[in-house]
Design a protein around this motif. Structure first.
Motif, PDB file in Angstrom:
ATOM      1  N   CYS A 224      11.821  52.205  73.705  1.00 57.00           N
ATOM      2  CA  CYS A 224      10.719  51.793  74.509  1.00 57.00           C
ATOM      3  C   CYS A 224      11.242  50.611  75.318  1.00 57.00           C
ATOM      4  O   CYS A 224      10.426  50.358  76.410  1.00 57.00           O
ATOM      5  CB  CYS A 224       9.801  51.406  73.389  1.00 57.00           C
ATOM      6  SG  CYS A 224       9.567  52.315  72.029  1.00 57.00           S
TER       7      CYS A 224
ATOM      8  N   CYS B 163       8.339  49.908  78.395  1.00 60.05           N
ATOM      9  CA  CYS B 163       7.218  50.825  78.584  1.00 60.05           C
ATOM     10  C   CYS B 163       5.900  49.923  78.572  1.00 60.05           C
ATOM     11  O   CYS B 163       6.016  49.053  77.637  1.00 60.05           O
ATOM     12  CB  CYS B 163       7.134  51.836  77.438  1.00 60.05           C
ATOM     13  SG  CYS B 163       5.538  52.520  77.320  1.00 60.05           S
TER      14      CYS B 163
ATOM     15  N   PHE C  38       3.286  50.080  77.184  1.00 59.19           N
ATOM     16  CA  PHE C  38       2.647  50.241  75.705  1.00 59.19           C
ATOM     17  C   PHE C  38       3.492  49.269  74.717  1.00 59.19           C
ATOM     18  O   PHE C  38       3.040  49.551  73.438  1.00 59.19           O
ATOM     19  CB  PHE C  38       2.131  51.594  75.336  1.00 59.19           C
ATOM     20  CG  PHE C  38       1.111  52.105  76.284  1.00 59.19           C
ATOM     21  CD1 PHE C  38      -0.216  51.470  75.888  1.00 59.19           C
ATOM     22  CD2 PHE C  38       1.190  53.087  77.036  1.00 59.19           C
ATOM     23  CE1 PHE C  38      -1.230  52.040  77.060  1.00 59.19           C
ATOM     24  CE2 PHE C  38       0.398  53.537  77.921  1.00 59.19           C
ATOM     25  CZ  PHE C  38      -0.867  53.074  77.809  1.00 59.19           C
ATOM     26  N   PHE C  39       4.491  48.877  75.024  1.00 60.69           N
ATOM     27  CA  PHE C  39       5.306  48.434  73.891  1.00 60.69           C
ATOM     28  C   PHE C  39       5.158  46.930  73.990  1.00 60.69           C
ATOM     29  O   PHE C  39       5.100  46.056  74.776  1.00 60.69           O
ATOM     30  CB  PHE C  39       6.916  48.579  74.473  1.00 60.69           C
ATOM     31  CG  PHE C  39       8.068  47.959  73.436  1.00 60.69           C
ATOM     32  CD1 PHE C  39       8.135  48.542  72.069  1.00 60.69           C
ATOM     33  CD2 PHE C  39       8.821  46.986  73.978  1.00 60.69           C
ATOM     34  CE1 PHE C  39       9.192  47.885  71.455  1.00 60.69           C
ATOM     35  CE2 PHE C  39       9.840  46.285  73.141  1.00 60.69           C
ATOM     36  CZ  PHE C  39       9.811  46.826  71.899  1.00 60.69           C
TER      37      PHE C  39
ATOM     38  N   CYS D  37       5.176  50.123  68.984  1.00 62.06           N
ATOM     39  CA  CYS D  37       4.365  50.709  69.951  1.00 62.06           C
ATOM     40  C   CYS D  37       2.855  50.528  69.758  1.00 62.06           C
ATOM     41  O   CYS D  37       2.399  50.758  68.671  1.00 62.06           O
ATOM     42  CB  CYS D  37       4.766  52.150  70.060  1.00 62.06           C
ATOM     43  SG  CYS D  37       3.457  53.473  70.863  1.00 62.06           S
TER      44      CYS D  37
ATOM     45  N   CYS E  30       8.229  60.737  73.330  1.00 59.60           N
ATOM     46  CA  CYS E  30       8.618  59.800  72.428  1.00 59.60           C
ATOM     47  C   CYS E  30       8.596  60.167  71.123  1.00 59.60           C
ATOM     48  O   CYS E  30       9.426  59.803  70.044  1.00 59.60           O
ATOM     49  CB  CYS E  30       7.424  58.597  72.482  1.00 59.60           C
ATOM     50  SG  CYS E  30       7.044  58.043  73.975  1.00 59.60           S
TER      51      CYS E  30
END
Ligand code: SF4
Length: 309
Positions: free
Chosen positions: A103, A164, A166-167, A174, A184
């Protein structure tokens, strides 16, 4: 050197653990992992191995009891910890332990199979972006510049990083784990072949996402026709050949693309933060990859300057 010789050697090299507190134990253990992984030549990320070990009963039991152990007990426990770590490095579990290493390297590219999570509105459009045909991107394999042969839809990365969007870098988690996309789920840091198999899966495109919204598809086509990366590349080529004489051509193209984006956003009431999905990234944003940036003089004149970075 056999494996038990190696452990014995490490035990001697790292000193007697009888007086270590828990913090020193952790520090020494991470040093051991680092040096052992370098010696064994594994391509696994250190964090991946560390996370797997930290989730094991052996590690947790030793760490929890360490403060109450007698010095002689600590030596036995330390050896056990090193042996168990060595085994994990040699026989890594074929499963994701959510260490977050993948990520941190980039946001995933989406496949057609991921359309469902978008349809269910679990991923907002402003977290996506389009990389258009002909767009220059850095290859994640070797960091070389390549020009895309077809478009890709990706999750955005956090500004100034490759992480990322969303990390969560504080928890290493995540934030959409149950809804994470195919790439992923397939990414396997312990086995490069599993990720390669994904190459046969069809990629998601704007046509799939905007399906049925003809007016947006028309805008996309018009923008692609008038502001293609081929045009931008050719303009830069002529700039180089003319030794800067044709700078106005580049500036005109940049201004036109910028105008197009804002005009569309305003006329069609499209939030600016979803334009990177509908029209792709702006030319101005992409300039550093061509080695330039735009500056503005006090009178509003735009200048194209070489990017020192
Ligand atoms: S979606 Fe989740 S698992 Fe996939 S790269 Fe982003 S943070 Fe990592």
């Amino acid at each position: 050197m056999t494996s038990s010789d190696t452990i014995q050697h490490q035990v001697e090299a790292m000193g007697y653990p009888g007086n270590w507190d828990v913090e020193t134990l952790r520090k020494k253990w991470i040093e051991f992992l680092d040096s052992f992984m370098k010696e064994s030549g594994t391509a696994l990320p250190l964090k991946r191995v560390r996370y797997q070990m930290e989730q094991s009963i052996t590690y947790q039991e030793i760490e929890n009891r360490w403060a109450r152990m007698e010095p002689s007990e600590r030596l036995t426990a330390w050896k056990r910890l090193l042996e168990s770590s060595e085994q994990v490095i040699r026989e890594v579990l074929p499963t994701c332990v959510q260490c977050g290493e993948c990520c941190r390297k980039s946001g995933p590219t989406l496949h057609r199979e991921d359309l469902e999570i978008l349809r269910q509105e679990r991923i907002p459009w402003n977290r996506l972006l389009t990389l258009r045909l002909g767009e220059p991107v850095r290859s994640p394999m070797d960091d070389k510049l390549v020009f895309l042969q077809e478009e890709r839809i990706k999750f955005r990365e956090k500004e100034g990083t490759q992480e990322c969007v969303f990390f969560d870098a504080i928890t290493d988690q995540c934030t959409i784990y149950p809804d994470r996309p195919l790439q992923c789920r397939a990414q396997a840091c312990w086995d490069a072949n599993q990720s390669r198999e994904l190459a046969g899966q069809p990629y998601l495109s704007r046509r799939d996402i905007l399906n049925g919204v003809q007016v947006l598809l028309d805008m996309r086509d018009e923008h692609d026709r008038r502001c293609s990366f081929e045009q931008l590349q050719n303009a830069f080529k002529r700039l180089e050949e003319s030794r800067g004489e044709t700078v106005d051509e580049v500036l005109k193209l940049l201004a036109y693309e910028d105008h197009f984006r804002h005009f569309i956003a305003e006329q069609m009431n499209i939030p600016e933060d979803t334009l990177d999905l509908i029209l792709g990234r702006s030319f101005v944003e992409m300039l550093p990859i061509f080695g330039f940036r735009v500056t503005e003089e006090p009178d509003g004149t735009k200048c194209l300057v070489a990017d020192e970075k």
